[in-house]
Scaffold this active site. Structure first.
Site, short mmCIF file in Angstrom:
data_model
loop_
_atom_site.label_atom_id
_atom_site.label_comp_id
_atom_site.label_asym_id
_atom_site.label_seq_id
_atom_site.Cartn_x
_atom_site.Cartn_y
_atom_site.Cartn_z
N ASP A 1 -12.14 9.53 -3.50
CA ASP A 1 -13.40 10.26 -3.40
C ASP A 1 -13.45 11.37 -4.45
O ASP A 1 -14.46 12.06 -4.55
CB ASP A 1 -13.49 10.93 -2.01
CG ASP A 1 -12.36 11.93 -1.83
OD1 ASP A 1 -11.20 11.52 -1.92
OD2 ASP A 1 -12.64 13.14 -1.63
N GLU B 1 0.85 -1.19 0.00
CA GLU B 1 0.00 0.00 0.00
C GLU B 1 0.89 1.24 0.00
O GLU B 1 1.78 1.38 0.85
CB GLU B 1 -0.96 0.06 1.20
CG GLU B 1 -1.92 1.25 1.03
CD GLU B 1 -2.85 1.52 2.21
OE1 GLU B 1 -2.73 0.86 3.25
OE2 GLU B 1 -3.70 2.43 2.08
N THR C 1 -10.63 2.46 4.35
CA THR C 1 -9.49 3.19 4.92
C THR C 1 -10.03 4.23 5.92
O THR C 1 -11.24 4.45 6.01
CB THR C 1 -8.70 3.92 3.81
OG1 THR C 1 -9.42 5.09 3.44
CG2 THR C 1 -8.48 3.04 2.60
N GLU D 1 4.58 4.92 3.76
CA GLU D 1 4.02 6.26 4.03
C GLU D 1 5.20 7.20 4.27
O GLU D 1 6.14 6.84 4.97
CB GLU D 1 3.10 6.17 5.26
CG GLU D 1 2.65 7.49 5.85
CD GLU D 1 1.94 8.41 4.86
OE1 GLU D 1 0.95 7.99 4.25
OE2 GLU D 1 2.41 9.56 4.69
N TYR E 1 -9.72 7.51 5.67
CA TYR E 1 -10.39 8.57 4.89
C TYR E 1 -11.74 8.10 4.39
O TYR E 1 -12.71 8.83 4.41
CB TYR E 1 -9.50 8.97 3.70
CG TYR E 1 -8.55 10.09 3.99
CD1 TYR E 1 -7.53 9.94 4.93
CD2 TYR E 1 -8.66 11.31 3.35
CE1 TYR E 1 -6.65 10.98 5.21
CE2 TYR E 1 -7.79 12.36 3.62
CZ TYR E 1 -6.78 12.18 4.54
OH TYR E 1 -5.92 13.22 4.81
N GLU E 2 -11.75 6.86 3.93
CA GLU E 2 -12.98 6.32 3.34
C GLU E 2 -14.12 6.27 4.36
O GLU E 2 -15.27 6.57 4.04
CB GLU E 2 -12.68 4.91 2.81
CG GLU E 2 -13.77 4.31 1.97
CD GLU E 2 -13.29 3.02 1.31
OE1 GLU E 2 -12.18 2.55 1.62
OE2 GLU E 2 -14.05 2.47 0.48
N ASP F 1 -3.42 11.81 -2.53
CA ASP F 1 -3.61 13.27 -2.61
C ASP F 1 -3.89 13.68 -4.05
O ASP F 1 -3.16 13.28 -4.96
CB ASP F 1 -2.35 13.99 -2.11
CG ASP F 1 -2.06 13.65 -0.65
OD1 ASP F 1 -3.01 13.62 0.15
OD2 ASP F 1 -0.88 13.40 -0.31
#
Ligand code: SAM
Length: 219
Positions: free
Chosen positions: A142, A32, A178, A57, A180-181, A106
């Protein structure tokens, strides 16, 4: 970070081409990119103990929550690294990765910073190097503009597209969400998703219909 050292890969370049030797017995290696707090990779690793997961990350602070959760759960099939995706070729050899997840990358609106998008033509050749032929990129966002842009760059780079949907959770929650999701889902924001398959250098995809088909999401 020190408490979680066992799950942290500090020198990933030493594992380049050796991930399977170092972590044997797993059927696939999934990566990921931009894992944020790491919820997705941790939950997916719990569901698939036969797959080895790497969560990358560039902001260490964000990752700590995921690291601590994975430690607390006693997960063995996951490692984290604080690195930038631009340097992936230093960490993985050709064809070493079976699947890449790009979740809520992003969007970098505006042309000026387009090359920073993780689905830009700057990054796709890197993914094509480290993915095995038949390997997949699972992409969720999104942001409809980023989604349209990414369908274009994936096609342009020769990936075969499938499972295209602009409303993944239309009929209720699908797959592992996730951080954010979960926030977007609670707000009723539609989530776009697709799978881009790397067929191998020189292979051309059959025409995808781009018609917004939704298929099973296994993660
Ligand atoms: C919008 S957040 C999404 C986090 C997580 N995937 C989620 O869905 O909850 C995007 C993340 O990607 C990371 N990121 C962006 N560009 C990156 C790069 N080039 N290399 C590594 N991480 C990156 C950011 O630091 C940020 O944590």
């Amino acid at each position: 970070m020190e408490r979680c050292a066992a799950l942290l890969v500090r020198e990933p370049w030493l594992l380049r081409g050796r991930w399977r030797d170092e972590f044997p017995g797993y059927k696939e290696l999934h990566l990921e990119i931009g894992c944020g707090r790491g919820r997705f990779t941790v939950e997916t690793a719990k569901l698939h103990p036969d797959v080895f997961f790497v969560a990358l990350e560039r902001v260490a602070d964000a990752m700590i929550i995921g690291l601590e959760k994975a430690m607390a759960e006693g997960l063995r099939n996951i490692r984290f690294m604080t690195q930038d995706a631009s340097n992936l070729l230093e960490f993985f050899a050709d064809g070493e990765v079976d699947r890449i997840y790009l979740n809520f990358s992003d969007p970098w609106p505006g042309k000026r910073h387009a090359k920073r998008r993780l689905t830009s033509e700057r990054f796709l050749p890197i993914y094509k190097k480290i993915l095995r032929p038949g390997g997949e990129i699972h992409f969720k966002t999104d942001n409809p503009e980023l989604f349209d842009y990414s369908l274009g760059t994936f096609r342009e780079a020769g990936f075969a597209l499938s499972e295209i949907t602009r409303n993944l959770h239309e009929n209720g929650p699908v797959g592992v969400m996730t951080d954010y999701e979960m926030k977007f889902y609670a707000q009723g924001v539609s989530i776009c998703r697709c799978v881009a398959t790397f067929l191998g250098e020189g292979e051309q995809p059959a025409q995808d219909d781009g018609a917004g088909r939704t298929e099973k999401v296994d993660e």
